[in-house]
Design a protein around this motif. Sequence first.
Motif, PDB file in Angstrom:
ATOM      1  N   GLY A  59      30.958  17.389  47.284  1.00 17.91           N
ATOM      2  CA  GLY A  59      30.594  16.694  46.055  1.00 17.91           C
ATOM      3  C   GLY A  59      31.814  16.129  45.344  1.00 17.91           C
ATOM      4  O   GLY A  59      31.795  14.996  44.840  1.00 17.91           O
ATOM      5  N   ILE A  60      32.884  16.903  45.309  1.00 18.99           N
ATOM      6  CA  ILE A  60      34.136  16.437  44.709  1.00 18.99           C
ATOM      7  C   ILE A  60      34.676  15.252  45.504  1.00 18.99           C
ATOM      8  O   ILE A  60      35.127  14.261  44.943  1.00 18.99           O
ATOM      9  CB  ILE A  60      35.182  17.572  44.662  1.00 18.99           C
ATOM     10  N   PHE A  61      34.613  15.364  46.826  1.00 15.22           N
ATOM     11  CA  PHE A  61      35.092  14.291  47.704  1.00 15.22           C
ATOM     12  C   PHE A  61      34.368  12.980  47.415  1.00 15.22           C
ATOM     13  O   PHE A  61      34.990  11.914  47.362  1.00 15.22           O
ATOM     14  CB  PHE A  61      34.899  14.691  49.174  1.00 15.22           C
ATOM     15  N   ILE A  62      33.075  13.038  47.215  1.00  8.28           N
ATOM     16  CA  ILE A  62      32.293  11.827  46.945  1.00  8.28           C
ATOM     17  C   ILE A  62      32.809  11.122  45.690  1.00  8.28           C
ATOM     18  O   ILE A  62      33.039   9.911  45.688  1.00  8.28           O
ATOM     19  CB  ILE A  62      30.795  12.153  46.831  1.00  8.28           C
TER      20      ILE A  62
ATOM     21  N   TRP B 116      38.775   6.283  44.464  1.00  4.14           N
ATOM     22  CA  TRP B 116      39.744   5.667  45.387  1.00  4.14           C
ATOM     23  C   TRP B 116      39.347   4.216  45.666  1.00  4.14           C
ATOM     24  O   TRP B 116      40.194   3.318  45.623  1.00  4.14           O
ATOM     25  CB  TRP B 116      39.812   6.462  46.684  1.00  4.14           C
ATOM     26  N   GLY B 117      38.089   4.007  45.963  1.00  3.45           N
ATOM     27  CA  GLY B 117      37.623   2.653  46.222  1.00  3.45           C
ATOM     28  C   GLY B 117      37.854   1.732  45.039  1.00  3.45           C
ATOM     29  O   GLY B 117      38.192   0.557  45.197  1.00  3.45           O
ATOM     30  N   TRP B 118      37.692   2.267  43.846  1.00 10.19           N
ATOM     31  CA  TRP B 118      37.881   1.479  42.633  1.00 10.19           C
ATOM     32  C   TRP B 118      39.362   1.168  42.409  1.00 10.19           C
ATOM     33  O   TRP B 118      39.746   0.019  42.180  1.00 10.19           O
ATOM     34  CB  TRP B 118      37.308   2.260  41.464  1.00 10.19           C
ATOM     35  N   LEU B 119      40.216   2.195  42.512  1.00 11.11           N
ATOM     36  CA  LEU B 119      41.624   2.031  42.178  1.00 11.11           C
ATOM     37  C   LEU B 119      42.457   1.430  43.301  1.00 11.11           C
ATOM     38  O   LEU B 119      43.371   0.651  43.042  1.00 11.11           O
ATOM     39  CB  LEU B 119      42.208   3.382  41.754  1.00 11.11           C
ATOM     40  N   VAL B 120      42.158   1.776  44.537  1.00  6.30           N
ATOM     41  CA  VAL B 120      42.975   1.316  45.662  1.00  6.30           C
ATOM     42  C   VAL B 120      42.371   0.083  46.332  1.00  6.30           C
ATOM     43  O   VAL B 120      43.072  -0.897  46.578  1.00  6.30           O
ATOM     44  CB  VAL B 120      43.179   2.459  46.694  1.00  6.30           C
ATOM     45  N   ASP B 121      41.088   0.143  46.620  1.00  9.36           N
ATOM     46  CA  ASP B 121      40.432  -0.986  47.306  1.00  9.36           C
ATOM     47  C   ASP B 121      39.930  -2.060  46.345  1.00  9.36           C
ATOM     48  O   ASP B 121      39.439  -3.098  46.772  1.00  9.36           O
ATOM     49  CB  ASP B 121      39.247  -0.492  48.147  1.00  9.36           C
ATOM     50  N   LYS B 122      40.019  -1.767  45.041  1.00  7.60           N
ATOM     51  CA  LYS B 122      39.597  -2.725  44.004  1.00  7.60           C
ATOM     52  C   LYS B 122      38.114  -3.090  44.113  1.00  7.60           C
ATOM     53  O   LYS B 122      37.714  -4.211  43.872  1.00  7.60           O
ATOM     54  CB  LYS B 122      40.449  -3.999  44.042  1.00  7.60           C
TER      55      LYS B 122
ATOM     56  N   ILE C  99      49.463  14.042  58.921  1.00  8.32           N
ATOM     57  CA  ILE C  99      50.053  15.149  58.157  1.00  8.32           C
ATOM     58  C   ILE C  99      49.230  15.431  56.909  1.00  8.32           C
ATOM     59  O   ILE C  99      48.949  16.587  56.576  1.00  8.32           O
ATOM     60  CB  ILE C  99      51.523  14.833  57.799  1.00  8.32           C
ATOM     61  N   ALA C 100      48.810  14.379  56.222  1.00  2.69           N
ATOM     62  CA  ALA C 100      47.996  14.560  55.016  1.00  2.69           C
ATOM     63  C   ALA C 100      46.671  15.241  55.350  1.00  2.69           C
ATOM     64  O   ALA C 100      46.199  16.103  54.602  1.00  2.69           O
ATOM     65  CB  ALA C 100      47.749  13.214  54.334  1.00  2.69           C
ATOM     66  N   LEU C 101      46.075  14.884  56.482  1.00  6.71           N
ATOM     67  CA  LEU C 101      44.807  15.514  56.867  1.00  6.71           C
ATOM     68  C   LEU C 101      44.994  16.989  57.198  1.00  6.71           C
ATOM     69  O   LEU C 101      44.124  17.814  56.885  1.00  6.71           O
ATOM     70  CB  LEU C 101      44.178  14.764  58.037  1.00  6.71           C
ATOM     71  N   VAL C 102      46.110  17.339  57.808  1.00  6.43           N
ATOM     72  CA  VAL C 102      46.401  18.758  58.057  1.00  6.43           C
ATOM     73  C   VAL C 102      46.581  19.485  56.726  1.00  6.43           C
ATOM     74  O   VAL C 102      46.058  20.598  56.534  1.00  6.43           O
ATOM     75  CB  VAL C 102      47.644  18.923  58.962  1.00  6.43           C
ATOM     76  N   LEU C 103      47.306  18.863  55.796  1.00  8.53           N
ATOM     77  CA  LEU C 103      47.485  19.482  54.473  1.00  8.53           C
ATOM     78  C   LEU C 103      46.160  19.695  53.764  1.00  8.53           C
ATOM     79  O   LEU C 103      45.961  20.713  53.098  1.00  8.53           O
ATOM     80  CB  LEU C 103      48.405  18.615  53.611  1.00  8.53           C
TER      81      LEU C 103
ATOM     82  N   PHE D 152      43.342  18.117  44.805  1.00  7.25           N
ATOM     83  CA  PHE D 152      44.453  17.944  45.757  1.00  7.25           C
ATOM     84  C   PHE D 152      43.954  17.832  47.196  1.00  7.25           C
ATOM     85  O   PHE D 152      44.437  17.006  47.974  1.00  7.25           O
ATOM     86  CB  PHE D 152      45.476  19.081  45.636  1.00  7.25           C
ATOM     87  N   ALA D 153      42.982  18.667  47.544  1.00  6.85           N
ATOM     88  CA  ALA D 153      42.418  18.584  48.897  1.00  6.85           C
ATOM     89  C   ALA D 153      41.769  17.224  49.125  1.00  6.85           C
ATOM     90  O   ALA D 153      41.945  16.603  50.177  1.00  6.85           O
ATOM     91  CB  ALA D 153      41.405  19.713  49.116  1.00  6.85           C
ATOM     92  N   GLY D 154      41.035  16.755  48.131  1.00  8.58           N
ATOM     93  CA  GLY D 154      40.378  15.457  48.254  1.00  8.58           C
ATOM     94  C   GLY D 154      41.361  14.320  48.392  1.00  8.58           C
ATOM     95  O   GLY D 154      41.189  13.420  49.226  1.00  8.58           O
ATOM     96  N   LEU D 155      42.412  14.346  47.595  1.00 11.79           N
ATOM     97  CA  LEU D 155      43.418  13.289  47.690  1.00 11.79           C
ATOM     98  C   LEU D 155      44.130  13.319  49.040  1.00 11.79           C
ATOM     99  O   LEU D 155      44.435  12.268  49.611  1.00 11.79           O
ATOM    100  CB  LEU D 155      44.417  13.401  46.538  1.00 11.79           C
ATOM    101  N   ALA D 156      44.379  14.524  49.562  1.00 15.21           N
ATOM    102  CA  ALA D 156      44.999  14.624  50.883  1.00 15.21           C
ATOM    103  C   ALA D 156      44.075  14.079  51.964  1.00 15.21           C
ATOM    104  O   ALA D 156      44.516  13.341  52.862  1.00 15.21           O
ATOM    105  CB  ALA D 156      45.385  16.079  51.183  1.00 15.21           C
ATOM    106  N   GLU D 157      42.794  14.420  51.885  1.00 17.23           N
ATOM    107  CA  GLU D 157      41.864  13.942  52.911  1.00 17.23           C
ATOM    108  C   GLU D 157      41.651  12.430  52.815  1.00 17.23           C
ATOM    109  O   GLU D 157      41.703  11.713  53.815  1.00 17.23           O
ATOM    110  CB  GLU D 157      40.516  14.656  52.818  1.00 17.23           C
ATOM    111  N   ILE D 158      41.390  11.946  51.621  1.00 18.26           N
ATOM    112  CA  ILE D 158      41.150  10.512  51.464  1.00 18.26           C
ATOM    113  C   ILE D 158      42.426   9.726  51.756  1.00 18.26           C
ATOM    114  O   ILE D 158      42.389   8.713  52.462  1.00 18.26           O
ATOM    115  CB  ILE D 158      40.610  10.200  50.053  1.00 18.26           C
ATOM    116  N   GLY D 159      43.546  10.198  51.243  1.00 15.78           N
ATOM    117  CA  GLY D 159      44.816   9.516  51.505  1.00 15.78           C
ATOM    118  C   GLY D 159      45.168   9.510  52.975  1.00 15.78           C
ATOM    119  O   GLY D 159      45.611   8.494  53.529  1.00 15.78           O
ATOM    120  N   GLY D 160      44.954  10.637  53.653  1.00 19.55           N
ATOM    121  CA  GLY D 160      45.219  10.710  55.089  1.00 19.55           C
ATOM    122  C   GLY D 160      44.320   9.789  55.879  1.00 19.55           C
ATOM    123  O   GLY D 160      44.768   9.055  56.767  1.00 19.55           O
TER     124      GLY D 160
END
Length: 108
Positions: free
Chosen positions: A66-69, A75-81, A40-44, A10-18
């Motif tokens: 490590g989880i973030f990596i 994210w790059g695969w699914l969102v940025d293709k 807001i996502a980065l604060v979360l 969840f933290a990773g998705l908030a940081e990457i999404g933000g």
Amino acid sequence: MFYAIVLFIFAGLAEIGGGYLIWVWLRESKPLYFGIFGGIALVLYGVIATFQSFQSFGRVYAAYGGIFIVLAVLWGWLVDKKTPDLYDWLGGAICLVGVAVMLWAPRS
């Protein structure tokens, strides 16, 4: 252990999404609300990480790296293709082994 992993995700998705929302706001001229929601996502992200039960701030944040990596590769695969190659997957696997050693190695 399951709780810790869920919090890291969840933290990773908030940081990457933000970061992504701010990226598209500034680099692709999206509306201001992209930047606001990104902030807001980065604060979360910062808040979510505090729910970890590990006592050491440094150890939690190092392991989270490590989880973030791995999440960033996904994210790059699914969102940025951008399809990850063998070395992306290998690097991610090495990071996850490092995370496991840091968090769950027996200590005296």
